[in-house]
Design an enzyme around this catalytic site. Sequence first.
Site, short mmCIF file in Angstrom:
data_model
loop_
_atom_site.label_atom_id
_atom_site.label_comp_id
_atom_site.label_asym_id
_atom_site.label_seq_id
_atom_site.Cartn_x
_atom_site.Cartn_y
_atom_site.Cartn_z
N PRO A 1 0.83 -1.21 0.00
CA PRO A 1 0.00 0.00 0.00
C PRO A 1 0.86 1.26 0.00
O PRO A 1 1.82 1.35 0.78
CB PRO A 1 -0.80 -0.11 1.31
CG PRO A 1 -0.76 -1.55 1.66
CD PRO A 1 0.55 -2.07 1.17
N CYS B 1 0.32 5.50 -0.07
CA CYS B 1 -0.55 6.67 -0.11
C CYS B 1 -0.24 7.49 -1.36
O CYS B 1 0.92 7.80 -1.63
CB CYS B 1 -0.36 7.52 1.14
SG CYS B 1 -1.03 6.76 2.64
N TYR C 1 -0.11 5.20 13.07
CA TYR C 1 -1.51 5.56 12.93
C TYR C 1 -2.31 5.01 14.10
O TYR C 1 -1.75 4.44 15.03
CB TYR C 1 -2.03 5.11 11.56
CG TYR C 1 -1.27 5.79 10.43
CD1 TYR C 1 -1.10 7.17 10.40
CD2 TYR C 1 -0.66 5.04 9.42
CE1 TYR C 1 -0.38 7.79 9.40
CE2 TYR C 1 0.06 5.66 8.41
CZ TYR C 1 0.20 7.04 8.41
OH TYR C 1 0.92 7.66 7.42
N ARG D 1 -1.22 -5.00 9.01
CA ARG D 1 0.14 -4.46 8.95
C ARG D 1 0.50 -3.89 10.31
O ARG D 1 -0.31 -3.19 10.94
CB ARG D 1 0.27 -3.35 7.90
CG ARG D 1 1.63 -2.64 7.97
CD ARG D 1 1.90 -1.74 6.80
NE ARG D 1 2.42 -2.51 5.66
CZ ARG D 1 3.04 -1.96 4.62
NH1 ARG D 1 3.23 -0.65 4.56
NH2 ARG D 1 3.49 -2.70 3.64
N LEU E 1 12.62 -1.87 1.38
CA LEU E 1 13.86 -1.84 0.59
C LEU E 1 14.23 -3.20 0.04
O LEU E 1 15.41 -3.58 -0.01
CB LEU E 1 15.01 -1.25 1.43
CG LEU E 1 14.79 0.18 1.94
CD1 LEU E 1 16.00 0.66 2.72
CD2 LEU E 1 14.48 1.14 0.79
N ARG F 1 8.16 1.42 -3.50
CA ARG F 1 8.91 2.24 -4.46
C ARG F 1 9.50 1.39 -5.58
O ARG F 1 9.60 1.82 -6.73
CB ARG F 1 10.00 3.02 -3.73
CG ARG F 1 9.47 4.11 -2.81
CD ARG F 1 10.59 4.75 -2.01
NE ARG F 1 10.13 5.85 -1.19
CZ ARG F 1 9.63 5.71 0.04
NH1 ARG F 1 9.51 4.50 0.58
NH2 ARG F 1 9.23 6.75 0.73
#
Length: 370
Positions: free
Chosen positions: A24, A26, A183, A231, A302, A325
């Site tokens: 996920p 954002c 969060y 998560r 990573l 990424r």
Amino acid sequence: MSSALFTPITFRGLTIPNRIAVSPMCQYNSNDGSATDWHLMHIGQFALGGFGLIIAEMTDINPVGRITYKCAGLYSDDNEKALKRVIDFAKQYGPSKHGLQIGHAGRKGSTQPPALGAKPLTKEENAWETVAPSAIPYGEGWHVPRAMTKEDMKATLADYIASVKRAERVGYDLLELHAAHGYLLHQFLSPLSNQRTDEYGGSLEKRMRYPLEVFEAIRAAWPKDKPLGIRVSAVDWVDGGTTIEDTVAFAKALKALGCDYMDVSSGQLDARQKIPFAPAFNVPFAERVKKDSGLATMSVGLITGAREAEAIVSSGKADMVALARGAMYDPRWPIHAAMELGAEPPFAPRMMPAHPKMRPMIFPDYKPAA
């Protein structure tokens, strides 16, 4: 060679064709919580890229739970309609399975989008009141959240369930509950952010109580044949914060409630954190959770190379890997990884003209995987 990375994995009634997930991410491109054409492109590119599972960005259960005013939500009919457009499109053209991560930002909400600085909104910028387990800000200069009452917690739980029912109507195959990255549910879990003196604060058992209540209610509301994962941030990277032992205990409690997997990340709760970023730096946490709790795990952070990902799965350190990424950098990552590992490249039907077997002049040495 046979590739562990390209073997299917089954959770409940869902079989995921390979062990590679899109993590996920954002996107900060929603309007009043609703997906836009950006999301058609964002999710669609991965649906054609061969990923076994695509998990959509943290999608908030109510407006107060947004990180920014550009965050995704699933709390209105318009939100639901917009997401269904995206998922129907992606399922029409790609074989990937689709998940949704639902969450609430808690004290990390009411901020500018990252492109504008990611700072807390001012009154002139229409800041909204944030809520959290305790009235402790994320860091210096941040809003002081309002400590949630039990009535607030019940109302928030109801919003989770409402979003879950919307997610089922949209057509998601899997749900992931966000209890990481500082969060709301992570804020309940960590002693750094939860300093309540009632039955929801203090000992680890009490700090876990509300996240477990939320998970149990979602499991009951979500179809029995569809997977539900979570998560977490395995450690806070701050002295006095969440430890891996805490996370293992949480995993054991979740497994008893029917959790299908734990997506193991770390950090992002406290601005004082010192994270030792390195390739695959979260893998040892996923390995520890899997070994000590018996719960299936997904590792993220990573992970970039095909052989690196293959080693993580084949060694049993995690059951799946998730790329963020890396997936954005190469939306065809699974196809390229399969070619490197000697596995059958996972082409979507409309992408088959690009398959190596269709271009022998370009790939004269290509041999179908055994």
